[in-house]
Scaffold this motif. Structure first.
Motif, PDB file in Angstrom:
ATOM      1  N   ASN A 129     -14.517  -2.015  -4.990  1.00 14.26           N
ATOM      2  CA  ASN A 129     -13.677  -1.352  -3.993  1.00 14.26           C
ATOM      3  C   ASN A 129     -13.723   0.162  -4.125  1.00 14.26           C
ATOM      4  O   ASN A 129     -13.778   0.882  -3.129  1.00 14.26           O
TER       5      ASN A 129
ATOM      6  N   HIS B 246       0.839  -1.195   0.000  1.00 15.56           N
ATOM      7  CA  HIS B 246       0.000   0.000   0.000  1.00 15.56           C
ATOM      8  C   HIS B 246       0.879   1.252   0.000  1.00 15.56           C
ATOM      9  O   HIS B 246       0.548   2.255  -0.629  1.00 15.56           O
TER      10      HIS B 246
ATOM     11  N   GLN C 259      -6.475   0.571   4.696  1.00 13.33           N
ATOM     12  CA  GLN C 259      -5.043   0.575   4.398  1.00 13.33           C
ATOM     13  C   GLN C 259      -4.637   1.789   3.566  1.00 13.33           C
ATOM     14  O   GLN C 259      -3.522   2.303   3.701  1.00 13.33           O
TER      15      GLN C 259
ATOM     16  N   SER D 230      -7.444  -5.595  -6.734  1.00 16.75           N
ATOM     17  CA  SER D 230      -7.131  -6.941  -6.262  1.00 16.75           C
ATOM     18  C   SER D 230      -8.378  -7.655  -5.745  1.00 16.75           C
ATOM     19  O   SER D 230      -9.138  -7.111  -4.942  1.00 16.75           O
TER      20      SER D 230
ATOM     21  N   ARG E 172     -11.040  -3.176   3.850  1.00 21.24           N
ATOM     22  CA  ARG E 172      -9.573  -3.182   3.994  1.00 21.24           C
ATOM     23  C   ARG E 172      -8.934  -2.218   3.004  1.00 21.24           C
ATOM     24  O   ARG E 172      -7.956  -1.546   3.322  1.00 21.24           O
ATOM     25  N   CYS E 173      -9.476  -2.144   1.808  1.00 18.39           N
ATOM     26  CA  CYS E 173      -8.975  -1.185   0.817  1.00 18.39           C
ATOM     27  C   CYS E 173      -9.007   0.223   1.398  1.00 18.39           C
ATOM     28  O   CYS E 173      -8.023   0.967   1.315  1.00 18.39           O
TER      29      CYS E 173
ATOM     30  N   LYS F 129      -8.170  -9.998  -3.772  1.00 18.03           N
ATOM     31  CA  LYS F 129      -7.789 -10.487  -2.447  1.00 18.03           C
ATOM     32  C   LYS F 129      -8.007  -9.443  -1.357  1.00 18.03           C
ATOM     33  O   LYS F 129      -7.668  -9.683  -0.198  1.00 18.03           O
ATOM     34  N   ILE F 130      -8.545  -8.294  -1.726  1.00 13.70           N
ATOM     35  CA  ILE F 130      -8.771  -7.243  -0.749  1.00 13.70           C
ATOM     36  C   ILE F 130     -10.231  -6.820  -0.805  1.00 13.70           C
ATOM     37  O   ILE F 130     -10.777  -6.589  -1.884  1.00 13.70           O
TER      38      ILE F 130
END
Length: 211
Positions: free
Chosen positions: A186, A4, A164, A153, A160-161, A155-156
């Motif tokens: 996101n 990040h 972070q 991603s 969380r996006c 995976k995020i």
């Protein structure tokens, strides 16, 4: 895997590239969006920016500029900056030197046709060879980022996006989001909350303007 916050060693290895824009007089963030313009998501981003009187820089794929010029024109009319992201979103590490340079020029021709003559470039994926940098630095400001939202991603998740990206951002940060469909979920969650968070802390959001 991605960071990040861009590691200091990467910025140290490529000091000729712009990674952040420090400001002593005001708290400023430089929002950037890669890969558009595309219908729907870019429009959502523009409307969100309007809500906070925030300005941004859109690193556009030339092919998308050609197909969706009306969205690009809307961004310009709202006071944002359009910049170069190659014509076909090329990976510089995997592309012949001459082909890459020509692809950058082809995208710039689209930008010139829209009245965006400032030559600001971001290499897709952040991947560009030293030879390409050396050639393009004579004509373009090559702008990278020091905060990567990771919005693309799978995976995020959106929460969380947001968390972070806020954590990694500070004064002078160049923050990278995307206006492509992979990032849509996101971006739609994180972007409004991200801007609201820093707006309430007194930050300004400016487009990148390099002379």
């Amino acid at each position: 895997m991605f960071f990040h916050k861009t590691p200091g060693i990467v910025r140290w290895l490529y000091p000729q590239l712009t990674w952040h824009i420090p400001s002593e007089n005001a708290q400023t963030i430089y929002l950037t969006f890669d890969d558009g313009p595309i219908p729907g998501l870019t429009d959502f981003i523009l409307d969100t920016l309007d809500q906070f009187d925030a300005k941004a820089t859109f690193f556009c794929v030339g092919e998308n500029l050609r197909k969706h010029a009306y969205i690009a024109e809307s961004a310009i009319n709202r006071g944002h900056t359009l910049a170069n992201h190659t014509y076909n979103h090329l990976n510089g590490w995997k592309t012949d030197f001459e082909k890459y340079i020509e692809n950058v020029k082809r995208c710039q021709d689209e930008l010139d046709g829209l009245g965006q003559r400032a030559k600001i470039l971001r290499p897709p994926y952040g991947k560009i060879s030293r030879k390409q940098i050396s050639a393009l630095n004579k004509e373009y400001h090559i702008v990278m980022w020091n905060v990567l939202s990771g919005d693309y991603s799978m995976k995020i998740n959106p929460e969380r996006c947001l968390k972070q990206t806020i954590k990694a951002t500070g004064n002078g940060s160049i923050v990278l989001f995307h206006d492509n469909l992979k990032a849509q979920a996101n971006v739609k969650y994180a972007l409004p909350a991200f801007i609201k968070h820093f707006h309430e802390l007194g930050y300004q959001f400016k487009s990148i303007c390099m002379n």
